[in-house]
Design a protein around this motif. Structure first.
Motif, short mmCIF file in Angstrom:
data_model
loop_
_atom_site.label_atom_id
_atom_site.label_comp_id
_atom_site.label_asym_id
_atom_site.label_seq_id
_atom_site.Cartn_x
_atom_site.Cartn_y
_atom_site.Cartn_z
N HIS A 1 21.80 -55.86 26.93
CA HIS A 1 22.26 -54.77 27.80
C HIS A 1 22.50 -53.53 26.94
O HIS A 1 23.65 -53.18 26.64
CB HIS A 1 23.55 -55.16 28.53
N PRO A 2 21.43 -52.87 26.51
CA PRO A 2 21.61 -51.67 25.67
C PRO A 2 22.40 -50.60 26.41
O PRO A 2 22.42 -50.56 27.65
CB PRO A 2 20.18 -51.23 25.37
N PRO A 3 23.06 -49.75 25.66
CA PRO A 3 23.93 -48.76 26.31
C PRO A 3 23.15 -47.64 26.99
O PRO A 3 22.03 -47.31 26.59
CB PRO A 3 24.74 -48.20 25.14
N ALA A 4 23.76 -47.07 28.03
CA ALA A 4 23.30 -45.78 28.53
C ALA A 4 23.77 -44.75 27.52
O ALA A 4 24.89 -44.84 27.01
CB ALA A 4 23.89 -45.51 29.91
N VAL A 5 22.93 -43.78 27.22
CA VAL A 5 23.26 -42.81 26.18
C VAL A 5 23.32 -41.41 26.78
O VAL A 5 22.38 -40.96 27.44
CB VAL A 5 22.23 -42.85 25.03
N TYR A 6 24.44 -40.75 26.57
CA TYR A 6 24.67 -39.40 27.08
C TYR A 6 24.88 -38.46 25.90
O TYR A 6 25.24 -38.89 24.80
CB TYR A 6 25.89 -39.39 27.99
N THR A 7 24.62 -37.19 26.12
CA THR A 7 24.87 -36.19 25.08
C THR A 7 25.60 -35.00 25.69
O THR A 7 25.51 -34.75 26.90
CB THR A 7 23.56 -35.70 24.44
N TYR A 8 26.34 -34.32 24.83
CA TYR A 8 26.91 -33.04 25.24
C TYR A 8 26.79 -32.06 24.09
O TYR A 8 26.71 -32.45 22.92
CB TYR A 8 28.35 -33.17 25.74
N ASP A 9 26.76 -30.77 24.43
CA ASP A 9 26.56 -29.72 23.44
C ASP A 9 27.89 -29.28 22.82
O ASP A 9 28.94 -29.25 23.49
CB ASP A 9 25.91 -28.49 24.08
N LEU A 10 27.82 -28.96 21.53
CA LEU A 10 28.92 -28.29 20.85
C LEU A 10 28.50 -26.84 20.66
O LEU A 10 27.52 -26.55 19.97
CB LEU A 10 29.19 -28.93 19.49
N LEU A 11 29.18 -25.94 21.33
CA LEU A 11 28.79 -24.53 21.33
C LEU A 11 29.75 -23.70 20.47
O LEU A 11 30.97 -23.79 20.64
CB LEU A 11 28.77 -23.99 22.76
N PRO A 12 29.22 -22.88 19.56
CA PRO A 12 30.09 -22.04 18.73
C PRO A 12 30.77 -20.97 19.56
O PRO A 12 30.15 -20.33 20.40
CB PRO A 12 29.13 -21.44 17.70
N GLN A 13 32.05 -20.80 19.33
CA GLN A 13 32.82 -19.73 19.97
C GLN A 13 33.40 -18.86 18.85
O GLN A 13 34.41 -19.20 18.25
CB GLN A 13 33.92 -20.30 20.85
N VAL A 14 32.73 -17.75 18.59
CA VAL A 14 33.09 -16.89 17.47
C VAL A 14 33.94 -15.73 17.98
O VAL A 14 33.62 -15.10 18.99
CB VAL A 14 31.82 -16.36 16.77
N GLY A 15 35.04 -15.46 17.28
CA GLY A 15 35.96 -14.41 17.71
C GLY A 15 35.34 -13.02 17.69
O GLY A 15 34.41 -12.74 16.93
N GLU A 16 35.85 -12.16 18.55
CA GLU A 16 35.33 -10.80 18.65
C GLU A 16 35.55 -9.99 17.37
O GLU A 16 34.91 -8.96 17.16
CB GLU A 16 35.97 -10.08 19.83
N ASP A 17 36.47 -10.45 16.52
CA ASP A 17 36.77 -9.71 15.29
C ASP A 17 35.86 -10.10 14.13
O ASP A 17 36.04 -9.60 13.02
CB ASP A 17 38.23 -9.93 14.89
N PHE A 18 34.86 -10.98 14.37
CA PHE A 18 34.00 -11.39 13.27
C PHE A 18 33.20 -10.18 12.78
O PHE A 18 32.62 -9.45 13.58
CB PHE A 18 33.06 -12.51 13.68
N PRO A 19 33.12 -9.94 11.45
CA PRO A 19 32.52 -8.70 10.91
C PRO A 19 31.00 -8.77 10.80
O PRO A 19 30.42 -8.78 9.70
CB PRO A 19 33.17 -8.61 9.52
N TYR A 20 30.31 -8.76 11.94
CA TYR A 20 28.85 -8.86 11.93
C TYR A 20 28.21 -7.73 11.11
O TYR A 20 27.26 -7.95 10.35
CB TYR A 20 28.30 -8.85 13.36
N GLU A 21 28.68 -6.49 11.27
CA GLU A 21 28.07 -5.37 10.56
C GLU A 21 28.22 -5.54 9.06
O GLU A 21 27.30 -5.25 8.30
CB GLU A 21 28.70 -4.06 11.02
#
Length: 205
Positions: A142-162
């Motif tokens: 009885h092999p398992p049912a396999v599910y996945t979910y995403d890990l999404l980055p949440q980067v703060g608005e103060d990150f110094p992209y420039e």
């Protein structure tokens, strides 16, 4: 001006260093217990006490956080003794299984062991609600049912992209988590415990 860096400083700091995984805050170990039963070779699982503050009522293997100076095997055997009163001498350690890394900042060391079928199993009420065994043959059939979910980055608005040369923002890499679910009646086996079970049985059928 502070002390000038010298090559000797790096040699002193890093020579003989044993590589670790960066940013890991804790290590845990669990025993993956095989035990002979009338229905055949089985895996022994716990149900966590409802009194516990974290993950009450979940299915798991016996184990816990590694203490300073402990090896993974030492920790798994100690926790099994504390949780189930199975003495270390009643466990034949077979192998250290593949490590499990977790996005929560810890590493889990699964230890495969064979428990003497005559060993007592006395759950500690403070930690363990009950135990149960599942035949290995059933898990393979009885092999398992396999599910996945995403890990999404949440980067703060103060990150110094420039400042780092990406004024329009950066395409951060996300991740995925795999969640196997075995439908054992009354006690579904899933999450990290499901992942360890699934990995253990790969190529065994």
């Amino acid at each position: 001006m502070g002390k000038q860096a010298e090559l000797a400083d790096f040699r002193s700091r890093w020579t003989g260093h044993v590589p670790e995984i960066q940013d890991i805050r804790a290590r845990y170990a669990v025993l993956v217990p095989l035990v002979e039963r009338t229905e055949g070779l089985s895996l022994l699982y716990e149900v966590r006490s409802e009194q516990l503050g974290r993950q009450p009522g979940e299915v798991c293997f016996p184990g816990g956080k590694m203490e300073a100076g402990e090896t993974p095997v030492d920790c798994a055997l100690r926790e099994t003794w504390e949780e189930l009163a199975i003495p270390p001498q009643a466990v034949e350690v077979v192998a250290e299984l593949d490590l499990v890394t977790h996005q929560g900042g810890f590493v889990l060391h699964p230890i495969l062991g064979v428990v003497d079928p005559g060993a007592p199993i006395v759950p500690s009420p403070a930690e363990v609600k009950e135990t149960f065994t599942v035949p290995v043959d059933w898990l393979l059939e009885h092999p398992p049912a396999v599910y996945t979910y995403d890990l999404l980055p949440q980067v703060g608005e103060d990150f110094p992209y420039e400042r780092i040369g990406f004024p329009q923002g950066y395409r951060w890499r996300g991740g995925k988590v795999t969640v196997p679910v075995y439908d054992w009646p009354g006690h579904p086996i899933w999450g990290l415990t499901g992942r360890i079970t699934r990995r253990l049985l790969e190529d065994m059928g």
